[in-house]
Design an enzyme around this catalytic site. Structure first.
Site, short mmCIF file in Angstrom:
data_model
loop_
_atom_site.label_atom_id
_atom_site.label_comp_id
_atom_site.label_asym_id
_atom_site.label_seq_id
_atom_site.Cartn_x
_atom_site.Cartn_y
_atom_site.Cartn_z
N CYS A 115 -2.93 8.48 2.95
CA CYS A 115 -2.70 8.04 1.56
C CYS A 115 -3.92 8.30 0.70
O CYS A 115 -3.80 8.37 -0.52
CB CYS A 115 -2.33 6.57 1.54
N GLU A 158 0.87 -1.17 0.00
CA GLU A 158 0.00 0.00 0.00
C GLU A 158 0.91 1.22 0.00
O GLU A 158 1.58 1.49 0.99
CB GLU A 158 -0.89 -0.06 1.24
O1 TXE Z 1 8.45 5.66 4.27
P1 TXE Z 1 9.20 4.30 4.06
P2 TXE Z 1 8.75 6.89 5.24
C1 TXE Z 1 4.99 8.28 2.03
C2 TXE Z 1 5.05 9.79 2.30
C3 TXE Z 1 6.39 9.96 2.94
C4 TXE Z 1 7.21 8.86 2.34
C5 TXE Z 1 8.39 8.44 3.20
O2 TXE Z 1 5.00 10.48 1.07
O3 TXE Z 1 7.00 11.19 2.64
O4 TXE Z 1 6.31 7.80 2.16
O5 TXE Z 1 7.94 8.03 4.48
C6 TXE Z 1 10.33 0.55 6.59
N1 TXE Z 1 12.79 -2.82 3.63
N2 TXE Z 1 4.16 7.56 2.96
O6 TXE Z 1 10.21 7.21 5.21
O7 TXE Z 1 10.64 4.46 3.91
C7 TXE Z 1 10.39 1.75 7.49
O8 TXE Z 1 11.25 1.48 8.58
C8 TXE Z 1 11.71 -2.98 4.42
C9 TXE Z 1 2.98 6.97 2.41
O9 TXE Z 1 8.12 6.62 6.56
O10 TXE Z 1 8.48 3.63 2.96
C10 TXE Z 1 8.92 1.95 7.84
O11 TXE Z 1 8.52 1.05 8.85
N3 TXE Z 1 11.18 -2.00 5.15
C11 TXE Z 1 2.46 5.92 3.29
C12 TXE Z 1 8.22 1.57 6.55
O12 TXE Z 1 9.14 0.78 5.81
C13 TXE Z 1 11.76 -0.78 5.09
C14 TXE Z 1 2.46 6.19 4.74
C15 TXE Z 1 7.82 2.76 5.70
O13 TXE Z 1 8.97 3.53 5.43
C16 TXE Z 1 12.89 -0.55 4.28
C17 TXE Z 1 3.69 6.80 5.17
C18 TXE Z 1 13.39 -1.63 3.53
N4 TXE Z 1 14.45 -1.50 2.70
C19 TXE Z 1 4.47 7.49 4.28
N5 TXE Z 1 13.23 0.75 4.40
C20 TXE Z 1 1.10 5.42 2.82
N6 TXE Z 1 1.14 4.44 1.90
O14 TXE Z 1 0.07 5.85 3.25
C21 TXE Z 1 12.35 1.33 5.25
N7 TXE Z 1 11.45 0.38 5.68
#
Ligand code: TXE
Length: 521
Positions: free
Chosen positions: A285, A251
């Site tokens: 989102c 998602e």
């Molecule tokens: O996301 P990440 P972040 C969007 C929003 C925001 C951007 C970055 O635009 O600016 O995403 O947010 C874990 N393998 N959304 O940095 O990096 C991480 O530790 C596995 C949209 O928070 O995607 C966290 O638990 N996992 C979104 C999770 O992934 C990994 C909601 C999300 O982190 C990883 C929030 C890896 N290699 C932000 N690297 C929505 N869909 O609604 C990081 N993580």
């Protein structure tokens, strides 16, 4: 004003601890360990051991046992809502009604329906009628859940209980920005297990840490991953899962359009767009971010949204009458500010709101915007709302679909049926007509993204089945005089010819072909 010190989480790697400050007050809330790959693997092993007995229970028994956790959450709803609000910065009422309440509804929904959804399903065979085929659902084993910070309770804990209903155990990696609420949920789970012997504490594991801990979840031997987060990280998760041939549900957010036709009810539309754009400070989102409005009502609608925006109370998230709290994630403020500056530089007009004040980003309405600008393409995940006037619905549909994302879309229209016809043409996992963002709160409906918004679905009957291996069993009744099927050995020209003849009669366009198609064979 709150100091802009982000949680000391920015450094990469497994080193040190997560130190969490409240976005609203700046106060230190707590710490959590940064777990390494070995610790993640140990958590998966504990979960796998506990899953054996859990997966052997009937679905009905699992549902009866999980009821105790739902009741425990309701008993602690106020404390949970306060914890979500403190750690995430969203208003207290949203913490209750967007995180805790929908979680309880999700549980109640599946407690009642999971036995039927996961019951064996017969497949009607059209020719081999002496055979019986059916599908049965078998838990996958251990499901890894990697969570975001915007709904730190309802998303990771909701995904985890879906996995539990399906008979799996779970390992949850909460966002490094909001890990404490997951640890609180785990504490309530452990307390529930003391009173409900069918539940085992090890069925839910929490592994805290940053990206490397999340990456370790994908490579730890879990049988499926449910991920919510950004597109680039989602792609990394998909690659890690592909290398292990395990399924993942992704998602990944959206840049969600709303189409407003000239006959829309301006008052309801304005209220819906207001809430759809600014709930959780736009860090949703499903947030409405770009509105394609019919030119004849564009100014009336924009002006009404501006008036309503001016009346919103922004401040201490823990006050029950606060309507906008603080931004959760420090880098998000710079992203939102950058998109705002860009829009102004291109000629966009700020009708209200504007520059952030510390962690508080005022709800900001812009018009004079043109489709194609960055604000219509990049997810701001902040309280920015752009109005784009259009001459006709066809243009609105074309612009709405001109995006690499496809999570949600919205149509506001005087005629519901006409709205539904427009909705069917929009490239989005869900399109709501005359409503905004809350379909995630309807657990019977799928939550799914198209294009770069994701893969697979959560919630819904299908979402629950997807957390199982759906296996096929085919049996054949014993017919003593039929010692073999016609297509078994030996092969011969005679049998070959007979099959050719059968094909011609059945599928070659003759009378038997017509009759069989008529009776559905
Ligand atoms: O996301 P990440 P972040 C969007 C929003 C925001 C951007 C970055 O635009 O600016 O995403 O947010 C874990 N393998 N959304 O940095 O990096 C991480 O530790 C596995 C949209 O928070 O995607 C966290 O638990 N996992 C979104 C999770 O992934 C990994 C909601 C999300 O982190 C990883 C929030 C890896 N290699 C932000 N690297 C929505 N869909 O609604 C990081 N993580």
């Amino acid at each position: 004003m709150v100091a802009l010190a982000q949680t000391e989480n920015d450094a990469a790697g497994f080193a040190d601890r997560l130190i969490i400050h409240s976005p609203g007050s700046g106060e230190k809330l707590g710490e959590a360990p940064v777990m390494d790959a070995a610790e993640v693997q140990a958590a998966v092993a504990r979960a796998r051991a506990a899953q054996v007995a859990w997966g052997a229970l009937s679905v009905k028994e699992r549902c009866a046992a999980l009821r105790a956790f739902r009741i425990k959450v309701v008993q602690n709803a106020d404390a949970l809502a306060r914890a979500v609000s403190s750690e995430n910065g969203k208003p207290l009422q949203e913490a209750l009604t967007h995180d805790v309440l929908p979680f309880c509804d999700l549980m109640a929904y599946f407690e009642h329906r999971a036995p039927k959804i996961l019951a064996p399903q017969a497949i009607h065979l059209h020719f081999m009628i002496q055979r019986r085929s059916y599908l049965h659902c078998v838990p996958r084993g251990v499901v890894g859940v990697i969570g975001p910070w915007n709904f730190p309770f309802s998303i990771p804990i909701g995904d985890a209980v879906m996995a539990l209903f399906a008979g799996n155990a779970t390992v949850i990696k909460p966002s490094e920005v909001t890990p404490l609420i997951a640890l609180k949920a785990k504490q309530l789970w452990d307390e529930t297990c003391r009173d409900e012997p069918r539940l085992h504490p090890d069925l839910i594991q929490i592994v805290t840490g940053r990206g490397l801990t999340g990456a370790a979840v994908c490579t730890s031997g879990v049988n499926q991953v449910m991920f919510t987060g950004s597109v680039p990280t989602g792609k990394k998760v998909a690659v890690a899962c592909a290398e292990r041939l395990i399924p993942c549900v992704l998602e990944l957010g959206g840049i969600n359009p709303a189409i407003v036709t000239a006959d829309a009810d301006v008052e309801r539309t304005a209220h819906a767009i207001l809430w759809g754009a600014f709930a959780n400070s736009g860090q949703v989102c499903a947030s409405i971010s770009r509105v394609y409005v019919a030119r004849p009502i564009a100014e009336r609608l924009t002006q009404r949204v501006v008036e309503l925006t001016a009346s919103l109370q922004q401040g201490d998230p823990l006050n029950a009458d606060t309507e906008l709290g603080a931004m959760t994630f420090l880098p998000q403020i710079a992203i939102g500010q950058g998109i705002l500056d860009d829009t102004i530089a291109q000629g966009g007009r700020v009708r209200c709101g504007g520059t952030p004040n510390g962690r508080f980003f005022p709800p900001t309405v812009l018009d004079n915007v043109e489709h194609g600008w960055r604000i219509t393409r990049d997810e701001s995940f902040s309280p920015l709302l752009a109005f784009i006037s259009v001459d006709d619905t066809e243009t609105a549909i074309r612009c709405a679909n001109d995006s690499d994302k496809g999570l949600m879309a919205y149509v506001f229209c005087g005629d519901e049926e006409h709205g539904a016809r427009i909705a069917e043409r929009l490239e989005a996992g869900t399109t709501m007509v005359n409503n905004a963002i809350d379909s995630h709160g309807a657990p019977g409906t799928p939550w799914q993204g198209m294009k770069e918004s994701g893969l697979g679905q959560v919630h819904s009957a299908q979402g629950l089945r997807d957390l199982c291996q759906v296996r096929h069993v085919q049996t054949r009744s014993w017919v003593p005089w039929l010692t073999k099927e016609l297509w078994w050995y030996p092969y011969s020209p005679k049998v070959y010819g007979a099959f050719l003849q059968v094909m011609r009669v059945m599928w070659g366009g003759g009378p038997l072909d017509s009759f069989l198609r008529k009776v559905g064979k």
